[in-house]
Write a protein that holds these residues in place. Structure first.
Motif, PDB file in Angstrom:
ATOM      1  N   PHE A  74      14.904  -4.189   5.855  1.00 17.45           N
ATOM      2  CA  PHE A  74      14.352  -3.590   4.650  1.00 17.45           C
ATOM      3  C   PHE A  74      12.862  -3.388   4.858  1.00 17.45           C
ATOM      4  N   LEU A  75      12.336  -2.248   4.424  1.00 18.11           N
ATOM      5  CA  LEU A  75      10.897  -1.983   4.468  1.00 18.11           C
ATOM      6  C   LEU A  75      10.342  -2.018   3.050  1.00 18.11           C
ATOM      7  N   LEU A  76       9.169  -2.596   2.929  1.00 14.38           N
ATOM      8  CA  LEU A  76       8.464  -2.642   1.652  1.00 14.38           C
ATOM      9  C   LEU A  76       7.183  -1.832   1.764  1.00 14.38           C
ATOM     10  N   PRO A  77       6.732  -1.212   0.664  1.00 18.85           N
ATOM     11  CA  PRO A  77       5.558  -0.345   0.729  1.00 18.85           C
ATOM     12  C   PRO A  77       4.227  -1.094   0.830  1.00 18.85           C
ATOM     13  N   VAL A 107       6.530  -8.640   9.502  1.00 18.22           N
ATOM     14  CA  VAL A 107       7.934  -8.901   9.178  1.00 18.22           C
ATOM     15  C   VAL A 107       8.260 -10.389   9.157  1.00 18.22           C
ATOM     16  N   PHE A 108       9.353 -10.688   8.435  1.00 23.08           N
ATOM     17  CA  PHE A 108       9.990 -12.001   8.573  1.00 23.08           C
ATOM     18  C   PHE A 108      11.483 -11.772   8.726  1.00 23.08           C
ATOM     19  N   VAL A 120      12.760  -8.248   6.944  1.00 17.87           N
ATOM     20  CA  VAL A 120      12.023  -7.672   5.825  1.00 17.87           C
ATOM     21  C   VAL A 120      10.608  -7.439   6.300  1.00 17.87           C
ATOM     22  N   GLY A 121      10.119  -6.205   6.145  1.00 14.53           N
ATOM     23  CA  GLY A 121       8.798  -5.936   6.667  1.00 14.53           C
ATOM     24  C   GLY A 121       8.060  -4.813   5.974  1.00 14.53           C
ATOM     25  N   HIS A 122       6.825  -4.659   6.453  1.00 14.42           N
ATOM     26  CA  HIS A 122       5.947  -3.570   6.009  1.00 14.42           C
ATOM     27  C   HIS A 122       5.347  -2.944   7.252  1.00 14.42           C
ATOM     28  N   ARG A 123       5.416  -1.617   7.329  1.00 15.96           N
ATOM     29  CA  ARG A 123       4.744  -0.860   8.397  1.00 15.96           C
ATOM     30  C   ARG A 123       3.668  -0.026   7.725  1.00 15.96           C
ATOM     31  N   PRO A 124       2.417  -0.211   8.140  1.00 14.53           N
ATOM     32  CA  PRO A 124       1.332   0.507   7.472  1.00 14.53           C
ATOM     33  C   PRO A 124       1.440   2.025   7.551  1.00 14.53           C
TER      34      PRO A 124
END
Length: 126
Positions: A74-77, A107-108, A120-124
């Motif tokens: 899952f990606l978060l903003p 990510v974790f 679960v992570g965020h990519r800038p």
């Protein structure tokens, strides 16, 4: 051709589906039989099915295999949201690998019921 759905086979179908609903914001769309089939969605087009393995098709699940053969992500903003979800999931008592910068993302990883690995992570740049 369009990918229609992903089906996660689990030995604990209801527990896996409930965890995805409670901790990752998925919504139950359909349930068939007693804990036999859950169709979930994220409201953005993802259809995720959780069901028992289909023996006639040679299926197994990661609990009976004793291995993790895939993961879902899952990606978060926003980066801070990764930390928020991490705290909620960690408090649920599942095995987690804390957030860190890995492969271009923050990510974790968590192993949820059904021995399913979730990233679960965020990519800038996304």
């Amino acid at each position: 051709m369009r990918l229609n759905h992903i089906d996660l086979h689990s030995a604990v179908v209801a527990e896996t589906a409930s965890f995805l609903i409670d901790h990752f914001g998925l919504t139950l769309v359909e349930k068939r039989g007693k804990d036999a089939f859950y169709r979930l969605t994220d409201g953005s087009g993802l259809v995720l099915v959780v069901s028992p393995p289909i023996t006639a098709l040679g299926g197994g699940d990661q609990v009976s295999l004793g291995a993790q053969t895939y993961h879902i992500g899952f990606l978060l903003p926003v980066r801070a949201e990764v930390d928020d979800v991490y705290q909620r999931v960690r408090e649920a008592g599942v095995r987690v690998i804390p957030p860190a910068d890995r492969h271009g993302a923050y990510v974790f990883y968590a192993t949820i019921p059904g021995n399913i690995l979730v990233e679960v992570g965020h990519r800038p740049d996304v």
